[in-house]
Design an enzyme around this catalytic site. Structure first.
Site, PDB file in Angstrom:
ATOM      1  N   GLY A 101       0.473  -1.076  -0.059  1.00  0.00           N
ATOM      2  CA  GLY A 101       0.258   0.233   0.254  1.00  0.00           C
ATOM      3  C   GLY A 101       0.779   1.365   0.372  1.00  0.00           C
ATOM      4  CB  SER A 102       0.278   4.677   0.364  1.00  0.00           C
ATOM      5  OG  SER A 102      -0.148   5.333   1.982  1.00  0.00           O
TER       6      SER A 102
ATOM      7  N   GLY B 259       2.513   2.286   4.458  1.00  0.00           N
ATOM      8  CA  GLY B 259       3.403   1.330   5.082  1.00  0.00           C
ATOM      9  C   GLY B 259       4.115   1.432   6.281  1.00  0.00           C
TER      10      GLY B 259
ATOM     11  CD  GLU C 256       4.184  -3.977  -3.933  1.00  0.00           C
ATOM     12  OE1 GLU C 256       4.722  -2.928  -4.581  1.00  0.00           O
ATOM     13  OE2 GLU C 256       3.731  -5.185  -3.785  1.00  0.00           O
TER      14      GLU C 256
ATOM     15  CB  CYS D 215       2.847  -0.520  -7.179  1.00  0.00           C
ATOM     16  SG  CYS D 215       2.345  -0.463  -6.195  1.00  0.00           S
TER      17      CYS D 215
END
Ligand code: UN1
Length: 511
Positions: free
Chosen positions: A246-247, A251, A268, A302
């Site tokens: 995620g962001s 994160g 990630e 991403c």
């Protein structure tokens, strides 16, 4: 225009979905309740697809207990058997690929081939996992002591928490869960509430296989909000590993919580991926690679290409040709044939796109194409903005199809622009010059976890380790030896002699 309600009803019938679905599975589906439910809304046209019930604190507690118990049994079964179970799950996904892919298209707005591709990515990692199940190797070292054996082994870790984002609503779960289960872990999944329906559809198929094979509940699903589920998982010492996609902002928070309790995490997080197009590139290849990277999934991967750095000698020609590709690309419902750019996930995403376009212009960027909504709803024009080095907005990740173009004259300059962002996920260079290519792959080159030569920043295969450096979080998922993160490494020294000789020649005589 496709009648989405009709498509939904047909797909629901095939997958056993209802208008109201339980969003919690922990060996059995917990009864649906209306309170705290989440609504799945299609970004295609705002159609309400379904309601999904969410977890309460008590559901959370129960589920963690159940998967912790299942871990004991599952971790003791032979790895090749575990791999064969994951293979069965992949076989089942092959059967349902079209229907499941359609759910992804309806709920996440991915065009048909990308929705199908997402399920293919699950199938691929499942088959990879079966092969892996016979290759969980540790090293054997030469011991310095007589009659001693020194080696390392990998041991299952425990229940793993998996938190996934809306943009890969099923594949990222399988990257984590199929590998974790193969190495002997159990998992609990908290999907993004924007794509709760996909998680239910996936778990319906997977839970059927678990039932047929009389398995303990190795996979659990907990739909719910960040506070009730995500935050609890991050703080829960019973879960030794959290894998979060995620962001950067969320994160960083999750990673901090997990590291405070000295747990492990796989992060990630965001990317700000750049493609360098040199004067030595094959322009047709570079154009296709950049166009796909920047526009596919409407810029919501991403790995989406967000920046392109073009050599001054071909700068205008490249951008003119790219612009004409943008002008001709079909935007619209992802269920229609020939559409390459679908909607953004929600209205908030459209607002973020418009705000970024405005900010970029205020910071000196020149709008070359796009920059505005396309028709109504969540559709926007893919956008190209000529940017200047150092524009703050180009250092941020906006989850939308905005491409910032930069001009360069030397490779050193191109590399500097390329690396001058906080994120470090994916990167590309388009060139046929071996020196440029090797420079890009050197320590002074791309600082990302993923480097591509003559292909797009987006669209990685499952066989490699997936993840990135810097603000992207450093985690690695999917192929290669990423499995090691889901196990604990144990160094074993075994004495089979008649004395206790000590390492480093130390003496300890206790006659
Ligand atoms: C993501 O956007 O979180 O490499 C994953 C790709 C896909 C996975 C992206 N295979 O674009």
């Amino acid at each position: 225009m496709t009648d989405i309600k009709r498509v939904r009803d047909e797909t629901f019938r095939k997958l056993g979905l209802q208008e109201k679905n339980s969003g919690i599975f922990n060996g059995k589906w917990i009864d649906y309740t209306d309170d705290g439910r989440t609504e799945s809304i299609s970004p295609i046209d705002g159609t309400s697809l379904a309601f999904i019930s969410t977890a309460k604190e008590s559901d959370y507690e129960k589920t963690i207990e159940i998967i912790s118990k299942a871990f004991t049994e599952w971790s003791e079964t032979p790895a090749p058997y575990r791999g064969s179970i994951i293979k069965k799950m992949s076989d089942r996904l092959v059967e349902y690929k079209e229907d499941l892919g359609r759910i992804v298209s309806m709920e996440a707005g991915k065009v048909t081939s990308e929705g199908q591709g997402e399920i293919q990515e699950m199938i691929d990692i499942g088959y990879f996992a079966q092969g892996l199940s016979r290759q969980l190797y540790g090293l054997t070292m030469a011991s310095e002591r007589p009659m001693h054996r020194l080696f390392e082994q990998y041991v299952p870790l425990g229940p793993v928490g998996i938190i996934t984002a809306f943009n890969f609503p099923s594949a990222v779960w399988s990257w984590n869960s199929f590998i974790a289960a193969t190495v002997g872990d159990t998992t609990v999944w908290k999907p993004s509430s924007k794509v709760a329906l996909t998680s239910v559809a996936v778990m319906k198929i997977i839970s059927k296989v678990m039932e047929e094979e009389s398995l303990p509940p190795i996979f659990a699903l907990l739909n719910g909000n960040g506070k009730v589920v995500g935050e609890r998982m991050a703080n829960d010492r019973r879960i030794p590993l959290i894998s979060f996609t995620g962001s950067v902002k969320t994160g960083r928070h999750i990673g901090t919580r997990v590291s405070e309790r000295l747990g492990k995490s796989i992060l990630e997080l965001g990317g700000n991926n750049c493609a360098i197009v040199t004067q030595n590139s094959d322009m047709k290849i570079a154009l296709k690679g950049v166009a796909f990277g920047a526009m596919a999934t409407a810029g919501q991967r991403c790995t989406s290409t967000r920046r392109v750095v073009i050599n001054e000698k071909i700068y205008s020609e490249f951008l003119n040709k790219l612009k004409s590709i943008y002008e001709n690309v079909k935007i619209g419902s992802p269920l229609e044939n020939g559409v390459l750019v679908g909607p953004l996930i929600d209205n908030e995403a459209v607002k973020n796109y418009l705000a970024a376009v405005k900010t970029a212009q205020e910071q000196g960027g020149k709008l070359l194409y796009g920059g505005k909504p396309h028709n109504s709803g969540n559709y926007v024009l893919p956008t190209i903005i000529e940017a200047k080095e150092g524009m703050p907005i180009t250092r941020e990740e906006t989850f939308a199809p905005i491409l910032y173009a930069f001009k360069y004259s030397t490779m050193e300059e191109a590399m500097r622009i390329h690396n001058d962002v906080p994120q470090g996920l994916s990167s590309s260079i388009f060139t046929n010059d071996i020196r440029e290519e090797e420079f890009f792959l050197s320590a002074r080159g791309s600082d990302c976890g993923i480097a591509n030569i003559n292909t797009s920043t987006a669209g990685a295969e499952i066989g490699g380790a997936f993840g990135g450096e810097k603000d992207t979080g450093g985690g690695r998922e999917s192929g290669s030896d990423a499995w090691k993160s889901y196990m604990r490494r144990q160094t074993v020294t075994k004495n089979f002699g008649t004395d206790v000789p000590l390492s480093q020649g130390v003496r300890f005589n206790i006659e």
